[in-house]
Structures are given as structure tokens and as C-alpha cells.
Write a protein that holds these residues in place. Sequence first.
Motif, PDB file in Angstrom:
ATOM      1  N   ARG A 199       0.923  -1.224   0.000  1.00 33.99           N
ATOM      2  CA  ARG A 199       0.101   0.088   0.063  1.00 33.99           C
ATOM      3  C   ARG A 199       0.884   1.402   0.111  1.00 33.99           C
ATOM      4  O   ARG A 199       0.552   2.109  -0.674  1.00 33.99           O
ATOM      5  N   LEU A 200       1.937   1.229   0.867  1.00 32.94           N
ATOM      6  CA  LEU A 200       2.940   2.140   0.711  1.00 32.94           C
ATOM      7  C   LEU A 200       3.326   2.657  -0.716  1.00 32.94           C
ATOM      8  O   LEU A 200       3.398   3.801  -1.148  1.00 32.94           O
ATOM      9  N   ILE A 201       3.810   1.537  -1.346  1.00 32.15           N
ATOM     10  CA  ILE A 201       4.284   1.675  -2.717  1.00 32.15           C
ATOM     11  C   ILE A 201       3.218   2.339  -3.761  1.00 32.15           C
ATOM     12  O   ILE A 201       3.400   3.012  -4.518  1.00 32.15           O
ATOM     13  N   ALA A 202       2.114   1.620  -3.482  1.00 29.54           N
ATOM     14  CA  ALA A 202       0.868   2.358  -4.367  1.00 29.54           C
ATOM     15  C   ALA A 202       0.730   3.643  -4.142  1.00 29.54           C
ATOM     16  O   ALA A 202       0.360   4.339  -4.964  1.00 29.54           O
ATOM     17  N   ASN A 203       0.487   4.159  -2.755  1.00 27.16           N
ATOM     18  CA  ASN A 203       0.520   5.592  -2.689  1.00 27.16           C
ATOM     19  C   ASN A 203       1.394   6.443  -2.978  1.00 27.16           C
ATOM     20  O   ASN A 203       1.184   7.401  -3.812  1.00 27.16           O
ATOM     21  N   ALA A 204       2.875   6.071  -3.056  1.00 29.26           N
ATOM     22  CA  ALA A 204       4.166   6.477  -3.719  1.00 29.26           C
ATOM     23  C   ALA A 204       3.771   6.899  -5.090  1.00 29.26           C
ATOM     24  O   ALA A 204       4.181   7.902  -5.727  1.00 29.26           O
ATOM     25  N   THR A 205       3.214   5.565  -5.735  1.00 28.99           N
ATOM     26  CA  THR A 205       3.282   5.540  -7.229  1.00 28.99           C
ATOM     27  C   THR A 205       2.201   6.388  -7.596  1.00 28.99           C
ATOM     28  O   THR A 205       2.264   7.265  -8.539  1.00 28.99           O
ATOM     29  N   ASP A 206       1.139   6.536  -6.876  1.00 27.83           N
ATOM     30  CA  ASP A 206       0.212   7.687  -7.219  1.00 27.83           C
ATOM     31  C   ASP A 206       0.509   9.114  -6.926  1.00 27.83           C
ATOM     32  O   ASP A 206      -0.153  10.118  -7.531  1.00 27.83           O
ATOM     33  N   MET A 207       1.294   9.454  -6.259  1.00 28.93           N
ATOM     34  CA  MET A 207       1.888  10.786  -6.186  1.00 28.93           C
ATOM     35  C   MET A 207       3.073  11.106  -7.160  1.00 28.93           C
ATOM     36  O   MET A 207       3.652  12.248  -7.184  1.00 28.93           O
ATOM     37  N   GLY A 208       3.478  10.206  -8.105  1.00 27.03           N
ATOM     38  CA  GLY A 208       4.400  10.196  -8.911  1.00 27.03           C
ATOM     39  C   GLY A 208       5.944  10.078  -8.497  1.00 27.03           C
ATOM     40  O   GLY A 208       6.928  10.478  -9.203  1.00 27.03           O
ATOM     41  N   ALA A 209       5.914   9.330  -7.551  1.00 26.03           N
ATOM     42  CA  ALA A 209       7.395   9.017  -7.114  1.00 26.03           C
ATOM     43  C   ALA A 209       7.969   7.686  -7.621  1.00 26.03           C
ATOM     44  O   ALA A 209       7.207   7.136  -8.054  1.00 26.03           O
ATOM     45  N   ASN A 210       9.200   7.702  -7.447  1.00 26.71           N
ATOM     46  CA  ASN A 210       9.824   6.428  -7.981  1.00 26.71           C
ATOM     47  C   ASN A 210      10.743   5.518  -7.045  1.00 26.71           C
ATOM     48  O   ASN A 210      11.466   4.810  -7.306  1.00 26.71           O
ATOM     49  N   ALA A 211      10.661   6.522  -5.810  1.00 24.70           N
ATOM     50  CA  ALA A 211      11.452   5.640  -4.761  1.00 24.70           C
ATOM     51  C   ALA A 211      10.915   6.041  -3.309  1.00 24.70           C
ATOM     52  O   ALA A 211      10.155   7.160  -3.277  1.00 24.70           O
ATOM     53  N   ILE A 212      11.153   5.422  -2.439  1.00 22.77           N
ATOM     54  CA  ILE A 212      10.781   5.976  -0.864  1.00 22.77           C
ATOM     55  C   ILE A 212      12.096   5.713  -0.047  1.00 22.77           C
ATOM     56  O   ILE A 212      12.713   4.843  -0.261  1.00 22.77           O
ATOM     57  N   VAL A 213      12.292   6.837   0.582  1.00 22.76           N
ATOM     58  CA  VAL A 213      13.315   6.944   1.540  1.00 22.76           C
ATOM     59  C   VAL A 213      13.130   6.923   2.914  1.00 22.76           C
ATOM     60  O   VAL A 213      11.682   7.226   3.070  1.00 22.76           O
ATOM     61  N   MET A 214      13.754   6.757   3.794  1.00 24.66           N
ATOM     62  CA  MET A 214      13.527   6.688   5.451  1.00 24.66           C
ATOM     63  C   MET A 214      12.276   5.970   5.727  1.00 24.66           C
ATOM     64  O   MET A 214      11.439   6.181   6.406  1.00 24.66           O
ATOM     65  N   MET A 215      12.057   4.697   5.010  1.00 25.64           N
ATOM     66  CA  MET A 215      11.213   3.946   5.298  1.00 25.64           C
ATOM     67  C   MET A 215      11.091   3.453   6.554  1.00 25.64           C
ATOM     68  O   MET A 215      12.119   2.791   7.359  1.00 25.64           O
ATOM     69  N   ARG A 216       9.963   3.277   7.491  1.00 25.83           N
ATOM     70  CA  ARG A 216       9.882   2.684   8.658  1.00 25.83           C
ATOM     71  C   ARG A 216       8.576   1.827   8.882  1.00 25.83           C
ATOM     72  O   ARG A 216       7.663   2.107   8.114  1.00 25.83           O
ATOM     73  N   PHE A 217       8.449   1.012  10.188  1.00 25.61           N
ATOM     74  CA  PHE A 217       7.336   0.361  10.324  1.00 25.61           C
ATOM     75  C   PHE A 217       7.121   0.860  11.862  1.00 25.61           C
ATOM     76  O   PHE A 217       7.745   1.380  12.524  1.00 25.61           O
ATOM     77  N   ASP A 218       5.615   0.952  11.835  1.00 21.28           N
ATOM     78  CA  ASP A 218       5.177   1.300  13.325  1.00 21.28           C
ATOM     79  C   ASP A 218       4.050   0.027  13.496  1.00 21.28           C
ATOM     80  O   ASP A 218       3.277  -0.256  12.487  1.00 21.28           O
ATOM     81  N   SER A 219       3.664  -0.195  14.771  1.00 25.25           N
ATOM     82  CA  SER A 219       2.565  -1.211  14.874  1.00 25.25           C
ATOM     83  C   SER A 219       1.963  -0.877  16.298  1.00 25.25           C
ATOM     84  O   SER A 219       2.709  -0.360  17.089  1.00 25.25           O
ATOM     85  N   SER A 220       0.760  -1.208  16.362  1.00 28.19           N
ATOM     86  CA  SER A 220       0.025  -1.223  17.672  1.00 28.19           C
ATOM     87  C   SER A 220      -1.247  -2.032  17.713  1.00 28.19           C
ATOM     88  O   SER A 220      -1.715  -2.444  16.758  1.00 28.19           O
ATOM     89  N   GLU A 221      -1.929  -2.028  19.143  1.00 26.51           N
ATOM     90  CA  GLU A 221      -3.161  -2.869  19.180  1.00 26.51           C
ATOM     91  C   GLU A 221      -4.140  -2.122  19.099  1.00 26.51           C
ATOM     92  O   GLU A 221      -4.201  -0.826  19.621  1.00 26.51           O
TER      93      GLU A 221
END
Length: 106
Positions: free
Chosen positions: A64-86
Motif C-alpha cells: 500500500r505504501l508503494i501504491a500511494n507513492a506511485t500515485d504521487m508520481g514518485a519512483n522511490a521511497i526513502v527513510m521507510m519505517r514500520f510502526d505497529s500497535s494494538e
Amino acid sequence: MIVVTTENIAGYKIKEVKGEVFGLIVRSRGLGGDVMAGLKSLVGGEIHQYTSLLEDARKQAVDRLIANATDMGANAIVMMRFDSSEVGQTMSEVVAYGTAVTIEKE
């Protein structure tokens, strides 16, 4: 799409910063998983049902991250992180986030 956890990508130059981007998923563990996890917690060890659930959730969040970046016209994502919670007592939220950019080879 290149996705990295670093600020820069070796051999590439960032031409434009598109902005923050994320991919979010909320998954329910389900009653069967909770029962098995409860039994496993009595004896200890890895709870494979939860491991699989969270691995799948991370993969979907990145998709989903990649799909959203593609929609923005990006061809890369930097500083990718994960977060999680209950969320509540039976759901897990996983979010992948980073900065969408356009890059070109140096």
C-alpha cells in the motif's frame, strides 16, 4: 520502486521530494488464533499464527505504501519505517511510512 530505510540511495540523486507517504493495514487475530496463542503462552515459544499474521500485515502495508507513492508520481521511497500497535483487544495495526521522492542515476 526502490524502497530504503536510509536517507540517500547510493548511485542516485534525489530530484524532488513528493512528501510523506504511508501504507496502513488493520488485521484481526480471530478467535482461533487467540485460543492457540493462549495455549502456547502457557508453555512458551514462538506463536507462529501471530508471526504469520504480522509478516503478512507488513507485506500488505509495504504494498500500500508503494501504491500511494506511485500515485504521487514518485519512483522511490526513502527513510521507510514500520510502526505497529494494538487496536482493541483483537486487532493489530501495522503502518509503513516514509518519504516519497523522485530519483535519477548520478
